[in-house]
Scaffold this active site. Structure first.
Site, PDB file in Angstrom:
ATOM      1  N   GLU A   1       0.886  -1.174   0.000  1.00 16.83           N
ATOM      2  CA  GLU A   1       0.000   0.000   0.000  1.00 16.83           C
ATOM      3  C   GLU A   1       0.913   1.210   0.000  1.00 16.83           C
ATOM      4  OE1 GLU A   1      -3.230  -0.154  -0.182  1.00 16.83           O
ATOM      5  OE2 GLU A   1      -3.445  -2.304   0.122  1.00 16.83           O
TER       6      GLU A   1
ATOM      7  N   CYS B   1      -3.276   8.538   3.419  1.00 16.77           N
ATOM      8  CA  CYS B   1      -2.935   8.046   2.082  1.00 16.77           C
ATOM      9  C   CYS B   1      -4.094   8.226   1.121  1.00 16.77           C
ATOM     10  CB  CYS B   1      -2.560   6.571   2.165  1.00 16.77           C
ATOM     11  SG  CYS B   1      -3.813   5.610   3.027  1.00 16.77           S
TER      12      CYS B   1
HETATM   13  P1  NAP Z   1       8.229   5.043   4.682  1.00 12.89           P
HETATM   14  O1  NAP Z   1       9.297   6.002   4.988  1.00 12.89           O
HETATM   15  O2  NAP Z   1       8.291   4.304   3.409  1.00 12.89           O
HETATM   16  O3  NAP Z   1       8.201   4.035   5.928  1.00 12.89           O
HETATM   17  C1  NAP Z   1       7.259   3.021   6.015  1.00 12.89           C
HETATM   18  C2  NAP Z   1       7.780   1.915   6.896  1.00 12.89           C
HETATM   19  O4  NAP Z   1       8.885   1.264   6.264  1.00 12.89           O
HETATM   20  C3  NAP Z   1       8.289   2.380   8.248  1.00 12.89           C
HETATM   21  O5  NAP Z   1       7.915   1.429   9.224  1.00 12.89           O
HETATM   22  C4  NAP Z   1       9.796   2.392   8.048  1.00 12.89           C
HETATM   23  O6  NAP Z   1      10.503   2.249   9.247  1.00 12.89           O
HETATM   24  C5  NAP Z   1       9.970   1.179   7.170  1.00 12.89           C
HETATM   25  N1  NAP Z   1      11.215   1.144   6.405  1.00 12.89           N
HETATM   26  C6  NAP Z   1      12.012   2.177   6.036  1.00 12.89           C
HETATM   27  N2  NAP Z   1      13.049   1.722   5.311  1.00 12.89           N
HETATM   28  C7  NAP Z   1      12.905   0.375   5.220  1.00 12.89           C
HETATM   29  C8  NAP Z   1      13.666  -0.664   4.619  1.00 12.89           C
HETATM   30  N3  NAP Z   1      14.781  -0.409   3.939  1.00 12.89           N
HETATM   31  N4  NAP Z   1      13.234  -1.936   4.739  1.00 12.89           N
HETATM   32  C9  NAP Z   1      12.096  -2.225   5.415  1.00 12.89           C
HETATM   33  N5  NAP Z   1      11.339  -1.268   6.014  1.00 12.89           N
HETATM   34  C10 NAP Z   1      11.732   0.002   5.918  1.00 12.89           C
HETATM   35  O7  NAP Z   1       6.793   5.720   4.721  1.00 12.89           O
HETATM   36  P2  NAP Z   1       6.205   6.716   5.802  1.00 12.89           P
HETATM   37  O8  NAP Z   1       6.923   8.005   5.613  1.00 12.89           O
HETATM   38  O9  NAP Z   1       6.167   6.099   7.152  1.00 12.89           O
HETATM   39  O10 NAP Z   1       4.688   6.845   5.336  1.00 12.89           O
HETATM   40  C11 NAP Z   1       4.198   7.829   4.455  1.00 12.89           C
HETATM   41  C12 NAP Z   1       3.774   7.204   3.148  1.00 12.89           C
HETATM   42  O11 NAP Z   1       2.918   6.086   3.377  1.00 12.89           O
HETATM   43  C13 NAP Z   1       2.979   8.149   2.281  1.00 12.89           C
HETATM   44  O12 NAP Z   1       3.530   8.148   1.003  1.00 12.89           O
HETATM   45  C14 NAP Z   1       1.578   7.554   2.255  1.00 12.89           C
HETATM   46  O13 NAP Z   1       0.857   7.792   1.067  1.00 12.89           O
HETATM   47  C15 NAP Z   1       1.835   6.114   2.451  1.00 12.89           C
HETATM   48  N6  NAP Z   1       0.665   5.471   3.058  1.00 12.89           N
HETATM   49  C16 NAP Z   1      -0.069   4.622   2.305  1.00 12.89           C
HETATM   50  C17 NAP Z   1      -1.177   4.002   2.863  1.00 12.89           C
HETATM   51  C18 NAP Z   1      -2.017   3.053   2.068  1.00 12.89           C
HETATM   52  O14 NAP Z   1      -2.796   2.334   2.688  1.00 12.89           O
HETATM   53  N7  NAP Z   1      -1.898   3.008   0.778  1.00 12.89           N
HETATM   54  C19 NAP Z   1      -1.519   4.252   4.190  1.00 12.89           C
HETATM   55  C20 NAP Z   1      -0.735   5.124   4.930  1.00 12.89           C
HETATM   56  C21 NAP Z   1       0.370   5.734   4.346  1.00 12.89           C
HETATM   57  P3  NAP Z   1      11.110   3.543   9.995  1.00 12.89           P
HETATM   58  O15 NAP Z   1       9.958   4.395  10.373  1.00 12.89           O
HETATM   59  O16 NAP Z   1      11.812   2.956  11.157  1.00 12.89           O
HETATM   60  O17 NAP Z   1      12.017   4.201   9.024  1.00 12.89           O
END
Ligand code: NAP
Length: 525
Positions: free
Chosen positions: A259, A298
């Site tokens: 997602e 999102c």
């Molecule tokens: P993110 O930076 O991609 O982080 C998401 C998760 O991935 C966090 O738990 C992060 O951990 C982890 N992560 C980071 N690097 C990783 C790696 N190399 N390997 C495995 N996991 C890793 O996203 P975010 O900033 O938290 O969220 C914002 C985004 O989420 C927005 O773009 C939004 O549109 C999207 N979103 C989508 C939905 C949906 O249902 N489609 C819902 C909510 C949000 P850390 O925090 O420890 O870095």
């Protein structure tokens, strides 16, 4: 909680504190440190094995009905601690009470929904998918598709914006399916997820190993996955690409649901006028979507498509409502919109606005108004910004960059075909909402836009009071979107169970299939 205590992880059936200083979690309004997280030093391999073997075996020994009972018990525990969750959300996410409820109550509601759905599956241990199909002339040898819970763990890697709902909307169908869960919340807001898991563990509801939480770095988590495990990721498209290309997914066949981000749209019927109800409904929904959780959803509306003749009227009407949005410390009751989750997000949103502005005019900018009860130098508050594009066909960035904050862009269109074409330039989104009083237009729009969206949310005057909201994800409806939105599917009632089950075709005699059916139930959506 003392300011720098490490939140313990629950893994391998025990509470374990990570090593090192950990990563601090902050109050994004006051700038104070709240807690620390660390996953350093954990024996991940042993933890995953424990969940897979002990948690999985114990969950699968129960029927769907019994597991539904566990979900109902979790609902009661979470409801009992609701107030504490609100306080954590205010402190760690900077959200108003109303916005915190979207996350907290949304998670509890989704759990309750799956508890009810699961009841209907009763004492079965497997699901029958469709009818038996004859394989030849002789009807005695037939095929029956059967769904059985996968014998692995479900790893959830979640985004920062829904520490409660993000956990439970995934965990409810996983636990109902009989699959143990390991949740890795986003670091910035991990506290609420950790606390909810702690309350459920302390209440001794689930078999040991059925629910684990790892806070802190994600390093090494994906390496633990084995062929029957599944991973469900919510977050940015960049991290999604890393997950997708990990050998567990790319080579070992670990099932993966993504997602990711999305440039969701709102579309006004070309027949609407500035005094029509459809117009007013669009204006209200755009303002709500821009400001709920400070636009950190999102599903939030990012692009707003109106007929060219209504562009100025729409800009004025949306701007007039945005002027009433007070921004600041969510503890002050006059505040309508709190902060973003962190200084990093504030910087990212301001940078994103600057990028969008290279192709857009500014129609409303709330940043000139002082914050309520908050220091602009410390608080991660960003005021709402409405941008506009009179020629959106010429834009590129506006259809590509998701600014994860209180920001949307109004766009003029000349024909409905052009509007559909521009909406599709989001390359696959979670949701598009359509505003019209004409059922025939709505039906046409739903068919034209459905293949590019996980959900089409059509608002007409007759459903104005009962509609559930463009951005609200309801557990009975599908959540996810094609293409850029990640290509994933979640929720949608019992459809969600499919991800946690393996489908196999059992080709056998009618007598054997009768025997099999005795411990299974027909899956009806
Ligand atoms: P993110 O930076 O991609 O982080 C998401 C998760 O991935 C966090 O738990 C992060 O951990 C982890 N992560 C980071 N690097 C990783 C790696 N190399 N390997 C495995 N996991 C890793 O996203 P975010 O900033 O938290 O969220 C914002 C985004 O989420 C927005 O773009 C939004 O549109 C999207 N979103 C989508 C939905 C949906 O249902 N489609 C819902 C909510 C949000 P850390 O925090 O420890 O870095």
């Amino acid at each position: 909680m003392t300011t720098s205590s490490l939140l313990p992880n629950f893994l391998g059936g025990q509470w374990q504190t990570g090593t090192g200083e950990g990563t601090p979690l902050f109050d994004p309004v006051l700038g104070t440190e709240l807690a620390r997280v660390s996953s350093a030093g954990l024996d991940l391999a042993a933890g995953f094995r424990f969940a897979r073997e002990q948690g999985g075996r114990a969950l699968r020994a129960l029927s769907y009905g019994e597991r539904a009972g566990l979900l109902a018990a979790i609902v009661k525990v979470l409801q009992a601690h609701r107030e504490a969750y609100g306080e954590i959300a205010t402190a760690n996410s900077g959200t108003t009470a109303k916005d915190s409820a979207v996350d907290i109550d949304g998670g509890i509601f989704t759990l309750g929904f799956y508890a009810k759905q699961g009841e209907s599956l009763g004492g079965a241990h497997a699901l029958l998918d469709g009818e038996r199909i004859r394989m030849g002339k002789d009807p005695v040898f037939q095929t029956q598709h059967v769904l059985q819970p996968t014998h692995g763990v479900a790893l959830f890697i979640n985004a920062f914006n829904f520490p409660s709902w993000g956990l439970w909307e995934k965990a409810a169908p996983a636990l109902l399916s009989g699959v143990p869960v390991i949740i890795k919340p986003a670091t910035a807001t991990a506290w609420l997820t950790q606390r909810m898991v702690k309350d459920v563990i302390d209440a001794n509801i689930l078999p040991v190993g059925a629910l684990s939480v790892v806070c802190g770095s994600s390093a090494g988590l994906m390496d633990q996955l084995q062929p029957f495990d599944v991973v469900s990721f919510t977050g940015s498209a960049d991290t999604a690409a890393i997950i997708r290309s990990h050998p567990a997914v790319a080579c070992a066949g670990v099932r993966c649901n993504i997602e990711a981000d999305s440039l969701n749209s709102a579309l006004l019927d070309p027949a609407a006028t500035a005094d029509s109800e459809a117009f007013n409904l669009l204006v209200s929904e755009v303002v709500r979507e821009m400001t709920v959780k400070s636009g950190q959803k999102c599903t939030a509306i990012r692009r707003v498509f109106v007929p060219r003749a209504l562009y100025d009227a729409a800009a004025q009407a949306i701007g007039a409502k945005l002027t009433k949005i007070s921004v600041g410390n969510p503890r002050n009751e006059s505040v309508r919109m709190g902060s973003l989750v962190s200084q990093a997000q504030k910087a990212s949103v301001l940078e994103g606005i600057a990028k969008l502005r290279t192709e857009a005019e500014v129609l409303f900018d709330g940043s000139g108004v002082a914050l309520v009860d908050a220091d602009a130098a410390v608080a991660a508050c960003v005021a709402p910004t409405l941008l506009g594009a009179r020629e959106p066909a010429k834009a590129k960035v506006l259809h590509e960059v998701e600014v994860f904050g209180p920001v949307a862009t109004l766009m003029a269109y000349d024909s409905i075909e052009e509007a559909y074409e521009l909406i599709r330039r989001g390359e696959g989104s979670l949701v598009c909402s359509v505003y019209s009083a004409d059922p025939a237009f709505t039906a046409g729009a739903a068919l034209a836009l459905g293949s590019a969206h996980g959900r089409v949310h059509a608002i007409s005057p007759d459903v104005a009071a009962s509609q559930t909201g463009h951005g609200n994800v309801m557990p009975m409806s599908l959540h996810g979107g094609p293409g850029r939105a990640g290509g994933g599917e979640e929720l949608g009632g019992l459809r969600a169970l499919g991800f946690y089950h393996r489908r196999s075709a059992v080709q056998a005699s009618s007598a054997a299939l009768d025997a099999l059916a005795a411990s299974a139930v027909a899956l009806k959506y």
